[in-house]
Design a protein around this motif. Structure first.
Motif, mmCIF file in Angstrom:
data_model
loop_
_atom_site.group_PDB
_atom_site.id
_atom_site.type_symbol
_atom_site.label_atom_id
_atom_site.label_comp_id
_atom_site.label_asym_id
_atom_site.label_seq_id
_atom_site.Cartn_x
_atom_site.Cartn_y
_atom_site.Cartn_z
ATOM 1 N N LEU B 161 14.943 6.999 -6.874
ATOM 2 C CA LEU B 161 13.813 7.820 -6.822
ATOM 3 C C LEU B 161 12.536 7.057 -6.273
ATOM 4 N N LEU B 162 12.913 5.864 -5.784
ATOM 5 C CA LEU B 162 11.745 4.945 -5.399
ATOM 6 C C LEU B 162 12.224 4.266 -4.141
ATOM 7 N N SER B 163 11.371 4.067 -3.268
ATOM 8 C CA SER B 163 11.512 3.428 -2.095
ATOM 9 C C SER B 163 11.170 1.819 -2.534
ATOM 10 N N THR B 164 11.356 0.865 -1.664
ATOM 11 C CA THR B 164 10.763 -0.410 -1.985
ATOM 12 C C THR B 164 9.278 -0.392 -1.287
ATOM 13 N N ASN B 165 8.726 0.496 -1.617
ATOM 14 C CA ASN B 165 7.209 0.642 -1.024
ATOM 15 C C ASN B 165 6.563 -0.751 -0.969
ATOM 16 N N PRO B 166 6.317 -1.080 0.174
ATOM 17 C CA PRO B 166 5.769 -2.293 0.577
ATOM 18 C C PRO B 166 4.291 -2.318 0.728
ATOM 19 N N ILE B 167 3.666 -3.642 0.433
ATOM 20 C CA ILE B 167 2.259 -3.857 0.501
ATOM 21 C C ILE B 167 2.184 -5.116 1.432
ATOM 22 N N ALA B 168 1.090 -4.936 2.340
ATOM 23 C CA ALA B 168 0.486 -6.088 3.277
ATOM 24 C C ALA B 168 -0.654 -6.361 3.046
ATOM 25 N N VAL B 169 -1.105 -7.478 3.076
ATOM 26 C CA VAL B 169 -2.747 -7.835 2.825
ATOM 27 C C VAL B 169 -2.708 -8.989 4.129
ATOM 28 N N ALA B 170 -3.789 -8.728 4.962
ATOM 29 C CA ALA B 170 -4.281 -9.898 5.874
ATOM 30 C C ALA B 170 -5.546 -10.129 5.725
#
Lengths: 353, 353
Positions: B161-170
């Motif tokens: 039910l879930l993707s490997t939903n990413p986060i990016a911070v720069a």
């Protein structure tokens, strides 16, 4: 929700009144004491047992040592349309963060989003408390903080340069309780290590390493070890960027400037936080959003389970159930904590719960 | 940076020109094709090898199948002072996200922060590309997305039910390269599983489980398994709240409405993203902030290492080194990929790199 040495339960009202009396006894202005007592009790009601009344003796000690400013000028020091920096003037973290959350909510009301950084604050209890404040205005809340003691090292390193910098995100639903994620970036919170030590239990592999990189399972040796980040270098990365956003960006402590508030009662901690409020109806009509959150929760909860799993949880669900139980039946207080708080009451010359 | 079947290296300029030719050949307007080719090449330059030219055959297939709108009206559909919702009109994700990042930067310039949600977009390559766009204006960038295929289950569940939903911070630094965290909420990205399958290698314990909750180590059986989230229920919680913020809040796909773009070339993916730009000098003078980031990086890098560790890394550091290397020496292309792209060039009647 299990209490190791399950003592008595106390009604939240009396619990809160006791905290208020203690803070007033050490000189906190009455209305501030009531606000802090309310938030600390809310922490206990939601089951964040390491972040509520459990901290009272430590707060009292720090206040008496002059490590907290009881007459702080909490204020916005710089701002633009949707962002602000709040200076907490070394006041109690709860008061500083309540103020900052209000600023974020007000900004979001006008601009769709409000991002408020905070410096010169102090320990404020569980992250969820502040992420949840925007919920009252049907907003989403996001909270980040630099912790008040470094228990993690950079990935591959041995120096404790990082705290278990937490994130909390609160998202309202329609009929379901709000989704409330509140997590440290370490595999377990340091409180779990202290609890294992208290109980004389060993820790499982994967919680801590010693300075040579070997598993450390004896909680009595925790001072010689480092907590492991979630996902290895990923949790290290999260802790690092949360430290940049909540600490360095706000001119707050981070890395070597972090003050270990368990060991030092005097030095201002210069605690940094971030609170973001997000106005839902800028993006989607409020009711359809909340309905969609309910739908997603129901999809998850009713989805097939692994063998041996009774129930698939939603972040915040257990805390909400604890809140309902404790509001109705009182908050349990372990005997050891009760003894320590009775002693505190005696010292302060106030009535116990 | 290791290339399994290290073929030749190609100069970035020729690489980019080839991608542009391919996209123009399938009908993309020339200036859009150049923009997409530039961002795809930047992904390859930074070593995000699964997110650059590697995706070209799939993009071409989807465009030819009518699954991407080549004449999208990418626009802000609702906005307030600092927040906006962008509708991508099913255009290429790169174009949609470049537009959204510009909106976020413009908002942040005026209001201190800009939070832009995106719906009806598509796969846009690596998260870091967009988190880094605010860097050019000395801003911090934060990016979230709902992935284009579900590989994770709720903690304790078996349904994907879930993707490997990413986060990016720069976050910009002064003399050091910017800190750029780019991570999926799973222990490993699905690309690593596909790579193991290609190479005929087994996966270590801890990457995937089968539907009964047993470790799955044969990548050929990956379809029958689920990727594990970082930190167990914590990574599940992160994926869930990123899905709420990047997906449901924007009216984009999430959960059962996610379209697996590896299997379906036609159905619009309705991909959701979030890009946040944060103006540093609202909080702290820019130069002193960047200097403090440098200082923290130096503290970390020079801190004591565990036995057997050569170097303590900073998020984004390796990608930056790869960028410098590949800009100077060309981008390596494994032989298998080269063969597949030569075939594509033949089909499209265009010159190869």
């Amino acid at each position: 929700m299990t209490v190791p040495d399950a003592g008595s339960r106390f009604p939240a009202r009396e619990w809160e009144a006791f905290i208020g009396r203690a803070l007033i006894a050490v000189g906190m202005p009455e209305s501030d004491a009531r606000s802090v007592a309310h938030l600390m009790t809310l922490a206990d009601l939601r089951g964040a047992d390491g972040h509520g009344i459990f901290r009272l003796p430590q707060y009292v000690r720090r206040i008496r040592a002059g490590g907290i400013n009881l007459q702080p000028q909490i204020q916005v020091v710089t701002e633009s349309g949707a962002a602000a920096l709040v200076d907490g003037d070394n006041g109690m973290g709860h008061l500083v963060m309540r103020f900052a959350a209000q600023v974020a909510i007000t900004k979001a009301e006008a601009a769709g989003v409000g991002w408020v950084g905070v410096r010169r604050s102090n320990h404020a209890g569980p992250a969820a408390l502040y992420a949840m404040m925007p919920l009252e205005r049907d907003m989403i809340g996001v909270y980040l903080a630099v912790g008040n003691a470094n228990h993690m090292a950079p990935w591959g390193g041995t120096e404790k340069l990082l705290s278990t910098n937490p994130i909390a995100v609160a998202v309202p639903a329609l009929e379901e309780p709000a989704v409330v994620l509140d997590m440290a970036t370490s595999v377990v919170a340091y409180g779990r290590v202290k609890l294992a030590a208290q109980r004389g239990e060993q820790m499982p592999d994967g919680w801590m390493l010693d300075y040579r990189g070997r598993p450390l399972t004896d909680p009595a040796r925790a001072e010689d070890g480092i907590l492991l980040p979630i996902g290895g270098y990923k949790g290290y990365g999260l802790s690092l960027v949360f430290g940049l956003l909540a600490g360095i960006l706000n001119g707050a402590a981070c890395g070597r400037s972090t003050v270990d508030f368990n060991k030092d009662d005097v030095m201002p901690t210069n605690t940094g936080h971030v609170i973001v409020a997000l106005k839902i109806d800028t993006f989607t009509p409020l009711k359809s959003f909340k309905g969609a959150v309910d739908g997603f929760i129901k999809d998850i909860r009713s989805s097939p389970k692994m063998e041996g799993v009774d129930r698939i949880g939603i972040p915040g669900e257990r805390s909400h159930a604890t809140l309902l139980d404790r509001r109705a039946n009182g908050i349990p207080m372990p005997r050891a904590l009760q003894a320590s708080l009775r002693r505190l009451a005696g010292e302060l010359g106030i009535e116990f719960v």
